[in-house]
Design a protein around this motif. Structure first.
Motif, PDB file in Angstrom:
ATOM      1  N   LYS A   1      39.074  24.542  34.876  1.00 45.07           N
ATOM      2  CA  LYS A   1      39.978  24.406  36.027  1.00 45.07           C
ATOM      3  C   LYS A   1      39.199  24.325  37.335  1.00 45.07           C
ATOM      4  CE  LYS A   1      44.470  24.661  37.262  1.00 45.07           C
ATOM      5  NZ  LYS A   1      45.577  23.898  36.637  1.00 45.07           N
ATOM      6  N   SER A   2      38.156  25.102  37.472  1.00 44.61           N
ATOM      7  CA  SER A   2      37.345  25.068  38.693  1.00 44.61           C
ATOM      8  C   SER A   2      36.713  23.693  38.885  1.00 44.61           C
ATOM      9  CB  SER A   2      36.265  26.152  38.642  1.00 44.61           C
ATOM     10  OG  SER A   2      35.438  25.991  37.496  1.00 44.61           O
TER      11      SER A   2
ATOM     12  N   ALA B   1      49.584  27.031  44.274  1.00 41.64           N
ATOM     13  CA  ALA B   1      49.336  27.875  43.100  1.00 41.64           C
ATOM     14  C   ALA B   1      49.723  27.112  41.837  1.00 41.64           C
ATOM     15  CB  ALA B   1      50.147  29.162  43.199  1.00 41.64           C
TER      16      ALA B   1
ATOM     17  N   THR C   1      51.293  25.937  38.481  1.00 41.97           N
ATOM     18  CA  THR C   1      52.528  26.279  37.785  1.00 41.97           C
ATOM     19  C   THR C   1      52.849  25.201  36.773  1.00 41.97           C
ATOM     20  OG1 THR C   1      54.909  26.683  38.034  1.00 41.97           O
ATOM     21  CG2 THR C   1      53.885  25.200  39.625  1.00 41.97           C
TER      22      THR C   1
ATOM     23  N   THR D   1      54.299  31.165  38.859  1.00 38.76           N
ATOM     24  CA  THR D   1      53.002  30.520  38.683  1.00 38.76           C
ATOM     25  C   THR D   1      52.468  30.741  37.275  1.00 38.76           C
ATOM     26  OG1 THR D   1      51.739  32.455  39.378  1.00 38.76           O
ATOM     27  CG2 THR D   1      52.504  30.963  41.114  1.00 38.76           C
ATOM     28  N   ASP D   2      51.402  30.013  36.959  1.00 36.87           N
ATOM     29  CA  ASP D   2      50.729  30.235  35.664  1.00 36.87           C
ATOM     30  C   ASP D   2      50.213  31.666  35.576  1.00 36.87           C
ATOM     31  OD1 ASP D   2      51.243  27.596  35.219  1.00 36.87           O
ATOM     32  OD2 ASP D   2      49.168  26.913  35.388  1.00 36.87           O
ATOM     33  N   GLU D   3      49.670  32.156  36.683  1.00 36.41           N
ATOM     34  CA  GLU D   3      49.143  33.520  36.680  1.00 36.41           C
ATOM     35  C   GLU D   3      50.249  34.544  36.445  1.00 36.41           C
ATOM     36  OE1 GLU D   3      46.407  36.541  39.415  1.00 36.41           O
ATOM     37  OE2 GLU D   3      46.680  34.441  40.019  1.00 36.41           O
ATOM     38  N   ASP D   4      51.434  34.291  37.003  1.00 34.08           N
ATOM     39  CA  ASP D   4      52.568  35.181  36.757  1.00 34.08           C
ATOM     40  C   ASP D   4      52.865  35.275  35.261  1.00 34.08           C
ATOM     41  OD1 ASP D   4      52.969  35.644  39.467  1.00 34.08           O
ATOM     42  OD2 ASP D   4      54.411  34.005  39.683  1.00 34.08           O
TER      43      ASP D   4
ATOM     44  N   SER E   1      44.232  35.088  36.423  1.00 29.33           N
ATOM     45  CA  SER E   1      43.985  33.854  37.159  1.00 29.33           C
ATOM     46  C   SER E   1      43.091  32.925  36.349  1.00 29.33           C
ATOM     47  CB  SER E   1      43.314  34.169  38.492  1.00 29.33           C
ATOM     48  OG  SER E   1      41.999  34.669  38.272  1.00 29.33           O
ATOM     49  N   TYR E   2      43.012  31.662  36.762  1.00 24.64           N
ATOM     50  CA  TYR E   2      42.143  30.726  36.048  1.00 24.64           C
ATOM     51  C   TYR E   2      40.661  31.093  36.161  1.00 24.64           C
ATOM     52  CZ  TYR E   2      45.831  27.651  34.476  1.00 24.64           C
ATOM     53  OH  TYR E   2      46.925  27.150  33.819  1.00 24.64           O
TER      54      TYR E   2
ATOM     55  N   GLU F   1      39.473  34.043  36.217  1.00 25.22           N
ATOM     56  CA  GLU F   1      39.323  35.134  35.251  1.00 25.22           C
ATOM     57  C   GLU F   1      39.331  34.605  33.821  1.00 25.22           C
ATOM     58  OE1 GLU F   1      41.284  39.064  37.361  1.00 25.22           O
ATOM     59  OE2 GLU F   1      42.649  37.542  36.566  1.00 25.22           O
TER      60      GLU F   1
END
Length: 262
Positions: free
Chosen positions: A168-169, A188, A190, A199-202, A207-208, A210
């Motif tokens: 992703k980065s 963010a 999603t 969001t995806d993190e939710d 997070s990406y 991480e």
């Protein structure tokens, strides 16, 4: 990463694949997110046809607006880019009413989220067949081979995956080099399957950055006992998603019939 060389490599790969397959171009669903923005731009740079589908299903307005502005930007930058709105909300609603109600509303909600992705896949292949286009996938390496964060036979149903070997980065790095709209880069991530701004993190709980770290740790042979605190939590999250979603990452099981039974 040698960003410009990677961009050229992907663009040449896309063009060669389409030419060898005797296809005229690509069709892609534009969500307003970073992955579809980067993938569509790479496809446009081939000089082949690109059809951008907008397929809202009770979509949050900010997602639809970002998608629309990205397509406008593509059309300003490249020839051969066309847009096609496909309003799938009434189709989705009709399908929901056709399904029987179940007691567990949470399970029903999840199944319907995946149904949205599969309706979009069906739409993409409708236009692909009409135009002799290839359906371009938008999954990145973390989603496709790390946590399996996509819908099987939904956004996972594609002809080719241009950015599936990029973290992703790295997708963000390419987006900046391509000049993708800043509002998309800052948004963010999603999946857009819920009709709200979650969001995806939710959904994942990490997070990406991480998840990229956890994916690297797994490849190095680390185990959960090697970590503590937040790192332990993130690694546990990654391993759980990686385990339950293996069915998305491996070939479909085929029951092999022994020769003695033939």
């Amino acid at each position: 990463m040698q960003t410009e060389k990677v961009i050229d490599h992907i663009v040449n790969w896309l063009k060669d694949y389409a030419t060898n397959a005797n296809q005229k171009g690509f069709v892609i669903g534009i969500s307003g997110g970073i992955d579809s923005a980067v993938t569509s731009t790479l496809c446009a740079k081939t000089g082949l046809d690109l059809l951008c589908l907008e397929m809202p299903i009770h979509q949050a307005p900010n997602q639809s607006d970002r998608a629309s502005r990205h397509i406008e930007w593509l059309q300003e930058q490249f020839k051969g880019v066309k847009r096609q709105p496909v309003e799938l909300t009434p189709v989705f609603d009709s399908l929901v009413t056709a399904f029987p109600a179940i007691a567990n509303e949470e399970e029903r909600f999840m199944s319907l989220a995946n149904t949205r992705a599969r309706l979009r896949m069906t739409s993409l292949y409708y236009f692909a067949a009409l135009k002799r286009y290839l359906v371009a996938g938008t999954g990145n390496k973390v989603e496709d081979f790390g946590v399996g964060f996509y819908t099987k036979y939904g956004d996972g149903g594609v002809d080719l995956s241009p950015i599936a070997d990029l973290m992703k980065s790295e997708v963000y790095e390419i987006a900046k080099a391509l000049g993708v709209n800043e509002e998309i880069i800052k948004a963010a991530p999603t999946d857009g399957l819920w009709g709200d701004d979650r969001t995806d993190e939710d959904q994942i709980g990490a997070s990406y950055p991480e998840l990229e770290w956890a994916m690297k740790m797994k490849h190095q042979g680390k185990t959960i006992d090697d970590f503590s605190d937040r790192k332990k939590e993130v690694f546990s999250i990654f391993m759980r998603f990686n385990g339950i979603n293996q069915h998305k990452m491996v070939a479909i099981p085929v029951c092999q019939i022994p020769e003695v039974l033939r």
